[in-house]
Design a protein around this motif. Structure first.
Motif, PDB file in Angstrom:
ATOM      1  N   ASP A  87      -8.385   5.579  -0.357  1.00  0.00           N
ATOM      2  CA  ASP A  87      -7.618   4.450  -0.874  1.00  0.00           C
ATOM      3  C   ASP A  87      -8.312   3.901  -2.116  1.00  0.00           C
ATOM      4  O   ASP A  87      -9.498   4.156  -2.356  1.00  0.00           O
ATOM      5  CB  ASP A  87      -7.522   3.348   0.193  1.00  0.00           C
ATOM      6  CG  ASP A  87      -6.781   3.802   1.426  1.00  0.00           C
ATOM      7  OD1 ASP A  87      -5.599   4.138   1.309  1.00  0.00           O
ATOM      8  OD2 ASP A  87      -7.383   3.830   2.512  1.00  0.00           O
ATOM      9  N   ARG A 111       0.827  -1.202   0.000  1.00  0.00           N
ATOM     10  CA  ARG A 111       0.000   0.000   0.000  1.00  0.00           C
ATOM     11  C   ARG A 111       0.866   1.259   0.000  1.00  0.00           C
ATOM     12  O   ARG A 111       0.585   2.224  -0.693  1.00  0.00           O
ATOM     13  CB  ARG A 111      -0.917   0.020   1.220  1.00  0.00           C
ATOM     14  CG  ARG A 111      -2.072  -0.939   1.135  1.00  0.00           C
ATOM     15  CD  ARG A 111      -2.902  -0.866   2.392  1.00  0.00           C
ATOM     16  NE  ARG A 111      -3.384   0.482   2.598  1.00  0.00           N
ATOM     17  CZ  ARG A 111      -3.717   0.972   3.786  1.00  0.00           C
ATOM     18  NH1 ARG A 111      -3.595   0.242   4.867  1.00  0.00           N
ATOM     19  NH2 ARG A 111      -4.170   2.199   3.893  1.00  0.00           N
ATOM     20  N   ARG A 145      -4.310   6.371  -4.615  1.00  0.00           N
ATOM     21  CA  ARG A 145      -5.192   7.324  -3.956  1.00  0.00           C
ATOM     22  C   ARG A 145      -6.096   7.998  -4.979  1.00  0.00           C
ATOM     23  O   ARG A 145      -5.653   8.370  -6.059  1.00  0.00           O
ATOM     24  CB  ARG A 145      -4.367   8.391  -3.226  1.00  0.00           C
ATOM     25  CG  ARG A 145      -3.688   7.862  -1.982  1.00  0.00           C
ATOM     26  CD  ARG A 145      -4.607   7.961  -0.778  1.00  0.00           C
ATOM     27  NE  ARG A 145      -4.025   7.282   0.361  1.00  0.00           N
ATOM     28  CZ  ARG A 145      -4.441   7.453   1.600  1.00  0.00           C
ATOM     29  NH1 ARG A 145      -5.449   8.261   1.845  1.00  0.00           N
ATOM     30  NH2 ARG A 145      -3.894   6.796   2.585  1.00  0.00           N
TER      31      ARG A 145
END
Length: 617
Positions: free
Chosen positions: A190, A176, A184
């Motif tokens: 997210d 991530r 993003r």
């Protein structure tokens, strides 16, 4: 040992949850490593401080400039300038034949006594203790001491499971972090794939009961109709900011359409419900626009009761949130007796693609009549589902479900194919003056490959393309790129000889702006406008829409025409065509075809007919 409170500066890793991460709310570093260092500082008397804590990873710069004594949250393969000796390994995990190590680097400016003390303290901390500490930092175990014997005593099996879980958490967080910029969204959320990946990891873990998937549903379509796209967009951003502010460190937040989704770590479902209700209350109470109770609500699905399948769980939690909105509730808990409706809808969705293959969807036609002569001039292609167990289903029972789950595209093109076959057969019988319109969901019409797919369908049939009309719903819930794609698709469809009309026209604020920018052939007035035409304001609005449409050379159709007073007013306004139960109910394809081929085109002597539980989509 007395150190006179000597200050030690640490450069922290802001993104190694749950070992070490930056918590924006407290503006401090949290996790197992900061707790380890705090315990060391208390025992040895050091004043240990993280250097200028923040969300950015500044460790390389701080090491190069020799501004700190310790580089924290390091992983296998990390290298930093001006470090002294080998890294101090805190924790290791093995997976797939490889080893992951997590360590501290001591810099060349750190005091020798400090280095000696820290290495000695670290040597006293076992891997079992680190396992317990990391799990406690993740919020997945109660905050109490974890005795190493409990972990080692199970023959290593339990420890292996926990270690594998921790490694999975580390790897997920690293992936991530590496993809943070591209994953993003413009709202700072997210990516959807990040949420899916986190769900799969949590659902497969032995402590899945510590997670809940929460959906905050915002009825942006209703708000867009009332206030316009920009205000609805503001509400969405307000909701996203509220959820982000209330989310815990490391929790994943994204959106799916007009739903905000968060994978939350919670000890009990009741805690998740309280959190969700608090967020909904904040969104309702602090919004810039006036919200009804039905405009925002939450669905909560504890992973302990959910399927391990992400799609299944996502469906249930979104359905619960929507049901809560419809029933004026603040939240709804999945996995209870209340979820029976969700399960029924899931079963229906599961039957959908098999239904297409088995030709269970049948074509129905609802006629349009000329406003002056009441002669049948065309029809709208509709679908009815002949379900093998539930019998005949009207569109209201499955269209919203397919739209919510993104499956509507398959049905849209299925109906288009049947409509083309219908027109081809009429053409072969020398009927060249009957048009047929097909509805397309906004998602379908705004796809970049929409025109190409339409052409692939119509090229398999032979009929005058001007007889095929595509209906696109006017919408406030589109961003600029989606709206531009729709405009481009409209232009290309018309270049190929087909026609396009706006469906449900007149229910939003961007109506006239869309007319200026979208080269459509006609407008289909929304039933709500027709129903309200007897009021003074309703008559003024309707008159303005028809007059502007005609000045722009557009054909004006009215749907939902059921009363003589409506017919009189619409004829006075010079509306071009009517559709409604007053003239004809939707007919099965075969019956509609026979009527046209027999030349029974006049509906001047109309019957007041109604189809039970009919719903035009």
């Amino acid at each position: 040992m007395q150190t006179d409170g000597k200050i030690i500066y640490v450069a922290g890793n802001p993104d190694l949850y749950p070992l070490e991460y930056y918590d924006a709310e407290s503006q401090t570093y949290q996790g197992a490593i900061p707790e380890f260092l705090a315990a060391f500082a208390r025992e040895y008397g050091y004043d240990l401080r993280y250097f200028q804590p923040g969300p950015d990873d500044r460790r390389a710069d701080l090491a190069e400039n020799q501004q700190v004594d310790l580089i924290s949250g390091c992983e296998a393969g990390d290298r930093y300038d001006h470090t002294d000796g080998e890294p101090l390994i805190l924790f290791t995990s093995e997976s797939g034949g490889g080893e992951e190590a997590y360590a501290l680097f001591l810099t060349q400016v750190s005091p020798e006594q400090f280095q000696s003390d820290l290495r000695a303290y670290a040597a006293r901390t076992s891997q079992a203790e680190w396992t317990g500490a990391v799990l406690q930092s993740a919020g997945d175990m109660p905050p109490q001491p974890v005795h190493p014997g409990l972990l080692w005593g199970a023959g290593g099996i339990f420890l292996a499971l926990l270690t594998a879980l921790i490694l999975a958490l580390f790897q997920l967080r690293k992936r991530r972090g590496a993809a943070a910029v591209q994953n993003r969204t413009e709202e700072g959320l997210d990516s959807f794939e990040t949420l899916k990946e986190a769900f799969v990891s949590a659902a497969a873990s032995p402590i899945r009961s510590g997670y809940s998937l929460i959906c905050i549903h915002l009825d942006l379509d209703h708000l867009g109709r009332l206030w316009g796209y920009e205000r609805a967009r503001e509400l969405f951003l307000h909701g996203a900011q509220t959820v982000r502010r209330e989310a815990g460190a490391g929790e994943v937040l994204t959106n799916c359409g007009e739903d905000l989704l968060i994978l939350k770590r919670t000890a009990e479902p009741e805690e998740a419900m309280r959190w969700a209700e608090g967020v909904v209350g904040q969104i309702r109470g602090t919004s810039a626009v006036s919200l009804r109770a039905q405009d925002a609500a939450a669905g909560v699905c504890p992973l302990a009761v959910s399927s391990r399948d992400f799609g299944h769980t996502l469906f249930h939690v979104r359905q619960c949130a929507r049901t809560a909105c419809r029933e004026d509730q603040t939240s709804r808990l999945c996995g209870t007796e209340q979820c029976r409706f969700c399960q029924e809808r899931w079963s229906l969705l599961d039957d959908f693609f098999r239904a297409l293959e088995r030709n269970e969807f049948q074509l129905y036609i609802q006629f349009f009549v000329d406003a002056d002569s009441f002669r049948i001039v065309g029809g709208e292609a509709l679908s009815r589902w002949y379900h093998p167990r539930q019998g005949l289903l009207s569109p209201s029972q499955y269209i919203p479900l397919l739209e919510e789950t993104g499956q509507i595209e398959a049905l849209d093109f299925h109906v288009l194919e049947k409509a083309c076959a219908f027109l081809e057969e009429l053409g072969g019988r020398q009927v060249q003056d009957f048009f047929l319109s097909c509805n397309f969901a906004r998602k379908t019409f705004s796809a970049p490959d929409f025109v190409q797919r339409c052409i692939q369908v119509v090229q398999r049939f032979s009929f005058p393309l001007k007889l095929l009309i595509l209906e696109v719903t006017e919408s406030q819930q589109m961003n600029r790129s989606e709206m531009e794609q729709i405009r481009q698709n409209i232009r290309e469809i018309r270049e190929h000889g087909m026609r396009v009309i706006f469906d449900d026209f007149g229910v939003g604020f961007s109506t006239f702006h869309d007319l200026q920018n979208c080269p459509v052939d006609g407008l289909k007035l929304d039933k709500e406008l027709v129903d309200n035409m007897q009021t003074e304001k309703g008559k003024i609005i309707l008159n303005a829409l028809v007059e502007v449409g005609h000045r722009m050379g557009l054909t004006i159709l009215a749907e939902g025409v059921e009363e003589e007073a409506q017919i009189t007013t619409l004829r006075r306004l010079h509306c071009d065509a009517f559709q409604g139960f007053r003239f004809a109910v939707p007919l099965p394809e075969l019956e509609a075809k026979k009527r046209i081929l027999r030349g029974e085109r006049s509906l001047k002597d109309r019957d007041d007919k109604h189809e039970e539980d009919s719903h035009v989509e």
